[in-house]
Design an enzyme around this catalytic site. Structure first.
Site, mmCIF file in Angstrom:
data_model
loop_
_atom_site.group_PDB
_atom_site.id
_atom_site.type_symbol
_atom_site.label_atom_id
_atom_site.label_comp_id
_atom_site.label_asym_id
_atom_site.label_seq_id
_atom_site.Cartn_x
_atom_site.Cartn_y
_atom_site.Cartn_z
ATOM 1 N N TYR A 1 -2.937 -0.596 10.213
ATOM 2 C CA TYR A 1 -2.113 -0.786 8.626
ATOM 3 C C TYR A 1 -1.096 -0.687 7.757
ATOM 4 O O TYR A 1 -0.396 -1.545 6.873
ATOM 5 C CB TYR A 1 -3.500 -0.023 7.982
ATOM 6 N N SER B 1 0.716 -1.619 -0.202
ATOM 7 C CA SER B 1 0.348 0.605 -0.078
ATOM 8 C C SER B 1 0.848 1.063 0.574
ATOM 9 O O SER B 1 2.280 1.496 -0.170
ATOM 10 C CB SER B 1 -0.770 0.205 1.608
ATOM 11 N N LYS C 1 1.592 -3.288 6.573
ATOM 12 C CA LYS C 1 1.716 -2.910 4.670
ATOM 13 C C LYS C 1 3.347 -2.620 4.379
ATOM 14 O O LYS C 1 4.469 -3.177 3.622
ATOM 15 C CB LYS C 1 0.988 -2.568 4.695
#
Length: 255
Positions: A154, A141, A158
């Protein structure tokens, strides 16, 4: 037919970017093993592929379960004996903020990072059998490249995916196995409102619009645009590309 007669495995292939990649791989000649937590969604992707003359099979898979990951790898080993494309796409937004439960923390790690690690490890011999034509692709991401104040968990997972990819590129390079990651920006799938909708007090459409305002191309991306990037990395056209975190983000990271 850039993937003619090749075997491709896609996790989370039942919807969104994963389904788009499955369809694109099959269109280019691959036999696609479509896995998803939702078995019906995986079968629906296979039906869509077969409806246009492609070849695919469905498997239910929870990537957070290492035993299930090993079983899928063993099924591919028994049925095909080789894997040319491994697309570790499965992922979840995870909890926002830092006031979260340990269970929420563990789930994000298990799905976003652990599953991809162990599936790649389980498939190493299958990738070796591709005789220098194997490609491993991860979905990371833009939040794995730059920080996210609302989603540190998150971003952590990632960012871990990006460094896992780079490490495996070094490890697998002498074997002729290429390893890369795609770093999507905002993509118009069902996960986008889920990602921004974790704060129940926020207006999701306003949050998406505000984020998109930082995208130089001025729009969200399409699942097919991620699939096209995955196809390129899977194909021989990317034969000298490994260890790369490729932004597909409308210029977001150019700021």
């Amino acid at each position: 037919m850039r993937l003619r007669d090749r075997i491709a495995l896609v996790t989370a292939g039942g919807s969104g970017m994963g389904r788009a990649a499955c369809l694109r791989f099959a269109e280019e000649g691959a036999h696609v093993v479509v896995t998803d937590l939702d078995a019906d969604a995986a079968r629906a992707t296979v039906a869509a592929i077969e409806a246009v003359g492609g070849s695919a099979e469905a498997r239910q898979l929870n990537v957070a379960e290492t035993a299930a990951v090993a079983t899928v790898a063993e099924e591919i080993r028994a049925r095909h004996g080789v894997l040319h494309v491994l697309y570790n796409h499965a992922g979840i937004p995870g909890a926002s903020g830092i006031d979260i439960s340990e269970d929420a923390f563990d789930l994000a790690i298990d799905v976003n990072l652990k599953g991809a690690f162990f599936l790649t490890a389980q498939c190493e011999d299958l990738l070796r059998a591709a005789d220098g034509r194997a490609s491993v692709i991860f979905t990371a991401s833009v939040s794995g490249i730059v920080g996210s104040p609302l989603s540190p968990l998150y971003s952590m997972t990632k960012g871990g995916v990006v460094l896992l990819m780079k490490s495996l590129a070094l490890k697998f390079g002498p074997l002729g196995i290429r390893v890369n990651a795609i770093c999507p920006g905002p993509i118009a799938t069902t996960m986008l409102p889920q990602f921004f909708g974790r704060d129940s007090d926020a207006d999701v459409s306003d949050l998406i619009q505000g984020f998109t305002a930082n995208v130089p191309l001025g729009r969200t991306g399409r699942a097919e645009e991620i699939a096209n990037a995955a196809l390129f990395l899977a194909s021989d056209e990317a034969s000298f590309i490994t260890g790369v975190a490729l932004p597909v983000d409308g210029g977001y990271l150019a700021r």
